[in-house]
Scaffold this motif. Structure first.
Motif, PDB file in Angstrom:
ATOM      1  N   MET A   1       7.184  98.168  35.468  1.00 36.21           N
ATOM      2  CA  MET A   1       7.793  99.382  34.874  1.00 36.21           C
ATOM      3  C   MET A   1       7.227 100.774  35.361  1.00 36.21           C
ATOM      4  O   MET A   1       6.303 100.947  35.587  1.00 36.21           O
ATOM      5  CB  MET A   1       7.362  99.183  33.509  1.00 36.21           C
ATOM      6  CG  MET A   1       8.051 100.144  32.425  1.00 36.21           C
ATOM      7  SD  MET A   1       8.115  99.748  30.691  1.00 36.21           S
ATOM      8  CE  MET A   1       7.899 101.205  29.931  1.00 36.21           C
ATOM      9  N   GLN A   2       8.242 101.671  35.518  1.00 37.78           N
ATOM     10  CA  GLN A   2       7.802 102.888  35.946  1.00 37.78           C
ATOM     11  C   GLN A   2       7.498 103.632  35.089  1.00 37.78           C
ATOM     12  O   GLN A   2       7.772 103.747  33.691  1.00 37.78           O
ATOM     13  CB  GLN A   2       9.341 103.430  36.503  1.00 37.78           C
ATOM     14  CG  GLN A   2       9.676 103.035  37.763  1.00 37.78           C
ATOM     15  CD  GLN A   2       9.076 103.347  38.923  1.00 37.78           C
ATOM     16  OE1 GLN A   2       8.396 104.525  38.953  1.00 37.78           O
ATOM     17  NE2 GLN A   2       8.914 102.615  39.782  1.00 37.78           N
ATOM     18  N   ASP A   3       6.478 104.670  35.323  1.00 38.17           N
ATOM     19  CA  ASP A   3       5.831 105.684  34.277  1.00 38.17           C
ATOM     20  C   ASP A   3       6.850 106.517  33.933  1.00 38.17           C
ATOM     21  O   ASP A   3       7.489 107.568  35.155  1.00 38.17           O
ATOM     22  CB  ASP A   3       4.477 106.178  35.056  1.00 38.17           C
ATOM     23  CG  ASP A   3       4.123 107.385  34.178  1.00 38.17           C
ATOM     24  OD1 ASP A   3       4.193 107.230  32.950  1.00 38.17           O
ATOM     25  OD2 ASP A   3       3.354 108.281  34.824  1.00 38.17           O
ATOM     26  N   PRO A   4       7.453 107.008  32.961  1.00 38.02           N
ATOM     27  CA  PRO A   4       8.315 107.850  32.493  1.00 38.02           C
ATOM     28  C   PRO A   4       8.127 109.221  33.104  1.00 38.02           C
ATOM     29  O   PRO A   4       9.000 109.857  33.458  1.00 38.02           O
ATOM     30  CB  PRO A   4       8.428 107.777  31.017  1.00 38.02           C
ATOM     31  CG  PRO A   4       7.808 106.374  30.483  1.00 38.02           C
ATOM     32  CD  PRO A   4       6.899 106.217  31.662  1.00 38.02           C
ATOM     33  N   THR A   5       6.792 109.703  32.858  1.00 41.98           N
ATOM     34  CA  THR A   5       6.358 110.829  33.544  1.00 41.98           C
ATOM     35  C   THR A   5       6.733 111.047  34.904  1.00 41.98           C
ATOM     36  O   THR A   5       7.134 112.044  35.274  1.00 41.98           O
ATOM     37  CB  THR A   5       4.752 111.359  32.972  1.00 41.98           C
ATOM     38  OG1 THR A   5       4.659 111.114  31.763  1.00 41.98           O
ATOM     39  CG2 THR A   5       4.531 112.615  33.373  1.00 41.98           C
ATOM     40  N   PHE A   6       6.371 110.216  35.711  1.00 44.41           N
ATOM     41  CA  PHE A   6       6.530 110.109  36.950  1.00 44.41           C
ATOM     42  C   PHE A   6       7.958 110.237  37.420  1.00 44.41           C
ATOM     43  O   PHE A   6       8.537 111.106  38.175  1.00 44.41           O
ATOM     44  CB  PHE A   6       5.933 108.736  37.570  1.00 44.41           C
ATOM     45  CG  PHE A   6       6.242 108.663  39.236  1.00 44.41           C
ATOM     46  CD1 PHE A   6       5.658 109.551  40.174  1.00 44.41           C
ATOM     47  CD2 PHE A   6       7.279 107.788  39.431  1.00 44.41           C
ATOM     48  CE1 PHE A   6       6.058 109.231  41.321  1.00 44.41           C
ATOM     49  CE2 PHE A   6       7.660 107.697  40.811  1.00 44.41           C
ATOM     50  CZ  PHE A   6       6.988 108.552  41.681  1.00 44.41           C
ATOM     51  N   VAL A   7       8.619 109.454  36.710  1.00 46.71           N
ATOM     52  CA  VAL A   7      10.405 109.294  37.023  1.00 46.71           C
ATOM     53  C   VAL A   7      10.749 110.798  36.598  1.00 46.71           C
ATOM     54  O   VAL A   7      11.587 111.342  37.369  1.00 46.71           O
ATOM     55  CB  VAL A   7      10.910 108.360  36.241  1.00 46.71           C
ATOM     56  CG1 VAL A   7      12.427 108.485  36.396  1.00 46.71           C
ATOM     57  CG2 VAL A   7      10.411 106.783  36.515  1.00 46.71           C
ATOM     58  N   LYS A   8      10.505 111.391  35.665  1.00 44.17           N
ATOM     59  CA  LYS A   8      10.827 112.663  35.154  1.00 44.17           C
ATOM     60  C   LYS A   8      10.554 113.750  36.297  1.00 44.17           C
ATOM     61  O   LYS A   8      11.369 114.483  36.882  1.00 44.17           O
ATOM     62  CB  LYS A   8      10.314 112.955  33.610  1.00 44.17           C
ATOM     63  CG  LYS A   8      10.844 114.451  33.315  1.00 44.17           C
ATOM     64  CD  LYS A   8      10.456 114.875  32.203  1.00 44.17           C
ATOM     65  CE  LYS A   8      10.830 116.272  31.529  1.00 44.17           C
ATOM     66  NZ  LYS A   8      10.127 116.589  30.308  1.00 44.17           N
ATOM     67  N   GLU A   9       9.362 113.798  36.695  1.00 43.83           N
ATOM     68  CA  GLU A   9       8.961 114.626  37.828  1.00 43.83           C
ATOM     69  C   GLU A   9       9.621 114.351  38.896  1.00 43.83           C
ATOM     70  O   GLU A   9       9.831 115.716  39.677  1.00 43.83           O
ATOM     71  CB  GLU A   9       7.311 114.741  37.929  1.00 43.83           C
ATOM     72  CG  GLU A   9       6.631 115.285  36.715  1.00 43.83           C
ATOM     73  CD  GLU A   9       4.981 114.969  36.414  1.00 43.83           C
ATOM     74  OE1 GLU A   9       4.644 114.365  37.426  1.00 43.83           O
ATOM     75  OE2 GLU A   9       4.479 115.301  35.520  1.00 43.83           O
ATOM     76  N   ALA A  10       9.651 113.398  39.639  1.00 43.26           N
ATOM     77  CA  ALA A  10      10.415 112.993  40.728  1.00 43.26           C
ATOM     78  C   ALA A  10      11.676 113.340  40.604  1.00 43.26           C
ATOM     79  O   ALA A  10      12.154 114.173  41.623  1.00 43.26           O
ATOM     80  CB  ALA A  10      10.231 111.440  40.988  1.00 43.26           C
ATOM     81  N   PHE A  11      12.491 113.132  39.530  1.00 35.54           N
ATOM     82  CA  PHE A  11      13.759 113.497  39.587  1.00 35.54           C
ATOM     83  C   PHE A  11      13.981 115.027  39.490  1.00 35.54           C
ATOM     84  O   PHE A  11      14.788 115.493  40.084  1.00 35.54           O
ATOM     85  CB  PHE A  11      14.484 112.873  38.241  1.00 35.54           C
ATOM     86  CG  PHE A  11      15.758 113.268  38.336  1.00 35.54           C
ATOM     87  CD1 PHE A  11      16.950 112.373  39.389  1.00 35.54           C
ATOM     88  CD2 PHE A  11      16.735 114.159  37.500  1.00 35.54           C
ATOM     89  CE1 PHE A  11      18.435 112.806  39.345  1.00 35.54           C
ATOM     90  CE2 PHE A  11      18.107 114.435  37.592  1.00 35.54           C
ATOM     91  CZ  PHE A  11      18.795 113.671  38.612  1.00 35.54           C
ATOM     92  N   SER A  12      13.138 115.592  38.888  1.00 40.58           N
ATOM     93  CA  SER A  12      13.040 117.025  38.569  1.00 40.58           C
ATOM     94  C   SER A  12      13.042 117.821  39.825  1.00 40.58           C
ATOM     95  O   SER A  12      13.529 118.915  40.239  1.00 40.58           O
ATOM     96  CB  SER A  12      12.070 117.590  37.586  1.00 40.58           C
ATOM     97  OG  SER A  12      12.461 117.159  36.447  1.00 40.58           O
ATOM     98  N   LYS A  13      12.213 117.140  40.828  1.00 40.14           N
ATOM     99  CA  LYS A  13      12.006 117.837  42.314  1.00 40.14           C
ATOM    100  C   LYS A  13      13.271 117.896  43.019  1.00 40.14           C
ATOM    101  O   LYS A  13      13.204 118.684  43.918  1.00 40.14           O
ATOM    102  CB  LYS A  13      10.855 117.116  42.739  1.00 40.14           C
ATOM    103  CG  LYS A  13       9.395 117.417  42.414  1.00 40.14           C
ATOM    104  CD  LYS A  13       8.296 116.732  43.104  1.00 40.14           C
ATOM    105  CE  LYS A  13       7.037 116.686  42.357  1.00 40.14           C
ATOM    106  NZ  LYS A  13       5.720 116.002  42.870  1.00 40.14           N
ATOM    107  N   THR A  54      22.592 110.252  31.374  1.00 37.55           N
ATOM    108  CA  THR A  54      23.280 111.348  31.804  1.00 37.55           C
ATOM    109  C   THR A  54      22.859 111.778  33.145  1.00 37.55           C
ATOM    110  O   THR A  54      23.259 112.899  33.912  1.00 37.55           O
ATOM    111  CB  THR A  54      22.793 112.392  30.867  1.00 37.55           C
ATOM    112  OG1 THR A  54      23.544 113.660  30.964  1.00 37.55           O
ATOM    113  CG2 THR A  54      21.097 113.177  30.999  1.00 37.55           C
ATOM    114  N   GLY A  55      21.780 111.405  34.019  1.00 40.74           N
ATOM    115  CA  GLY A  55      21.424 111.778  35.201  1.00 40.74           C
ATOM    116  C   GLY A  55      21.334 113.334  35.218  1.00 40.74           C
ATOM    117  O   GLY A  55      20.312 113.798  34.718  1.00 40.74           O
TER     118      GLY A  55
END
Length: 70
Positions: A1-13, A54-55
């Motif tokens: 399972m992906q860490d939600p914080t990691f996913v948010k930060e990665a997508f934000s970049k 929403t992407g």
């Protein structure tokens, strides 16, 4: 399972570049289909709209413009 914080930060970049890349690679077709979806959904006269994946949020923003009372 992906860490939600990691996913948010990665997508934000990459979010800004992703949007521009999508516009360029689709030759603007992505903008046209969102506007078409907005017109279709507006004609349904929805009371509420839920965008569960929403992407970038571009479709949600278009739906908000098309259906401001939903």
């Amino acid at each position: 399972m992906q860490d939600p914080t990691f996913v948010k930060e990665a997508f934000s970049k990459i979010a800004d570049r992703y949007v521009l890349t999508n516009h360029v690679l689709s030759c603007g077709t992505d903008i046209l289909w969102r506007k078409k979806v907005g017109r279709i959904v507006r004609d349904w006269q929805p009371e509420a709209i839920l965008d569960v994946a929403t992407g970038t949020g571009d479709l949600a923003l278009e739906l908000q413009k098309s259906c401001p009372d939903a």
